[in-house]
Design an enzyme around this catalytic site. Structure first.
Site: not given
Length: 542
Positions: A315-316, A409, A459
């Site tokens: 991904d990304e 999250d 994160e």
């Protein structure tokens, strides 16, 4: 069991019967048929100490015994729990079914059964007379835990496996590498952990936050740690699926071995492990050296993880460095590729074939569909439902985990007291009304949906208490969606679920879970002054 029961996730049927309840005392014995050893060991080593009962071995026909049986006419994870004056019988279609029956037995015994030692030694425990019959809706009932952004020590991982088992979740997606850290020992490449497992400082809050924690953060799991985690999970009928991110989200690996990066466009020797959040532009170079390096990584992983699926991320992956790289351009010309998207598809396809040759299957985030995908590969659909729909229609197996619904999250309330608010508001009821199977799929395409998964990106979860806060109680709602056969989302009885959660909060309390209370965060769970990234409808990027 009284009607209605307080089981979470809800059982298919739970019927109260006339007659005496089952009583568990110091004299209660445990009989286990061959093949039921995982449940037998769990009952003796976990439930027995909580009840203060030895559960010594005894004959199958002993009065008041706990009996573990197999019945091949049931599906492997299905079970039947029968309680009454003659004791308790847990019958499963396979070993996993017996184990899930044991989890329901603990719930029926009450919240104190979730403690590690008895509050009242000598107590007689009772199981209401009746029968529970149950089976899961999906074979993949997953939780993804990101330990790359914030490392969770081994004991915390084992604890989360216990919490998964208590909720009948059976796939642990272990996100081991990212730009901000490499968390698994690879013996042939020691710098991956010597250099890549720690960063000099950490952004506190979202990437736009001005706050920093000015101390090193890191950690990794030795190969023996991984073996222990995998064995612990297997004893709870949980499969561990590792994720090693390629070709993006790889700055930690490049910091350890700069030759893995695009050295003709960036000074990779100057790169460190990334200390902030977002998507790093530093991605793997599409070279033979990179392929051989990661084949070496995966060779060691396959020795550690017996799972059918190996997750490769995918991904990304920003393409700007490839666009500027003469090496990447030459590779595209040699392969006859039309552009950078096809180059990424080639990269993923290489490991799909490599894993297939070794009897494993590749799974990746839905970006791996771009540019074509081999038919054995499976897709984790995170950018909404569309990737999963496209994958199922193309003949790929799918795990549904759309960020708009099951990224835990994301914040749980729109109020100002939510700690570091990220993403959309997704309440307990929102998660309870999540439906993994899109109505657009045909019956044949629906069979491609292996199941569903909740994701915990860390994160802004700097310690296990923050992980607990984001996960619970919503993970309990997700577990019911994954296990139970529920009506359409609008028809689901959230009031009944909330009623059962009244008892379940007491179980979580006994387990020491730092969940978000229904009334909002406790004072010490707030993070005043630490900015997040709340969203109001624009699709977020992780």
């Amino acid at each position: 069991m009284s009607e209605p029961t307080h089981l979470v996730p809800a059982a298919r049927t739970a019927t109260r019967t006339a007659g005496p309840d089952a009583a568990l005392t110091a004299a209660t014995t445990l009989w286990a048929a061959p093949g039921t050893g995982t449940a037998e060991r769990w009952l003796r080593t976990v439930l027995g100490p909580a009840l203060g009962l030895p559960l010594h071995p005894g004959p199958e026909d002993a009065d008041g015994a706990v009996r573990l049986r197999l019945d091949g006419s049931l599906p492997p994870e299905a079970y039947r729990l029968e309680a009454g004056g003659q004791g308790v019988t847990l019958t499963g279609g396979g070993p996993a079914g017996v184990f899930w029956a044991a989890q329901s037995l603990r719930q029926l015994l009450g919240p104190d059964a979730f403690r590690r030692a008895p509050l009242d030694p000598g107590r007689t425990w009772t199981v209401p007379a009746g029968t529970v019959e149950d089976a899961p809706r999906f074979r993949w009932r997953g939780l993804m835990l990101d330990v790359a952004r914030h490392f969770m020590p081994k004991d915390g991982v084992l604890r989360y496996l216990d919490l998964m088992a208590a909720h009948k979740l059976n796939v642990f997606h272990f996100h081991l590498t990212d730009d901000q850290g490499w968390r698994v020992e690879i013996k042939r490449y020691p710098k991956l952990t010597e250099t890549g497992s720690w960063r000099p400082r950490t952004k506190f809050g979202h990437r736009a936050s001005p706050h920093w924690e000015e101390k090193p953060h890191g950690g990794f799991y030795t190969q023996d740690d991984i073996r222990e985690i995998v064995a612990y999970a297997a004893a709870r009928h949980i499969t561990v699926v590792p994720e090693i991110d390629v070709p993006g989200h790889s700055q930690a690996a490049i910091a350890a071995y700069p030759e893995l990066g695009n050295t003709d466009v960036v000074d990779t020797a100057a790169l460190g492990v990334w200390d902030t959040w977002g998507i790093s532009p530093n991605v793997l170079a599409p070279t033979e050296h990179t392929l051989r390096f990661y084949e070496g990584v995966f060779e060691e992983l396959l020795e550690l993880f017996p799972s059918e699926f190996i997750h490769v991320g995918g991904d990304e992956c920003p393409k700007e460095q490839w666009r500027r790289s003469a090496t990447a351009k030459a590779r595209m010309e040699d392969l006859g590729l039309a552009g950078e998207d096809e180059l990424q598809a080639w990269f993923i396809g290489h490991f799909d074939a490599w894993l297939a040759d070794r009897g494993r299957r590749l799974i990746g985030w839905d970006e791996i569909l771009e540019g074509g995908l081999a038919p054995r590969a499976a897709v984790s659909s995170w950018r909404g439902y569309q990737g999963g729909i496209a994958a199922a229609r193309a003949g790929h197996d799918v795990v549904m985990c759309p960020e708009q619904h099951v990224y835990l999250d994301h914040r749980q309330d729109g109020g100002p007291d939510e700690p570091v608010p990220i993403g959309y508001v997704r309440t307990l009821e929102d998660v309870y009304r999540f439906e993994p199977v899109p109505p657009e799929l045909t019956a044949e395409e629906t069979r491609r949906v292996l199941g569903t998964q909740a994701n915990l990106w860390t994160e802004v979860m700097e310690n296990p208490a923050r992980v607990d806060y984001q996960a619970f109680p919503r993970l309990a709602a997700f577990a019911e969606v994954a296990w139970s056969t529920l009506p359409a989302p609008a028809e689901r009885d959230f009031a009944d679920f909330a009623r059962r959660m009244g008892e379940h909060y007491r179980r979580l309390d006994a387990l020491g879970v730092a969940y978000r209370p229904p009334t909002g965060p406790r004072p010490w769970q707030r993070r005043p002054g630490v900015p997040g990234r709340p969203l109001d409808g624009t699709p977020p990027r992780r």
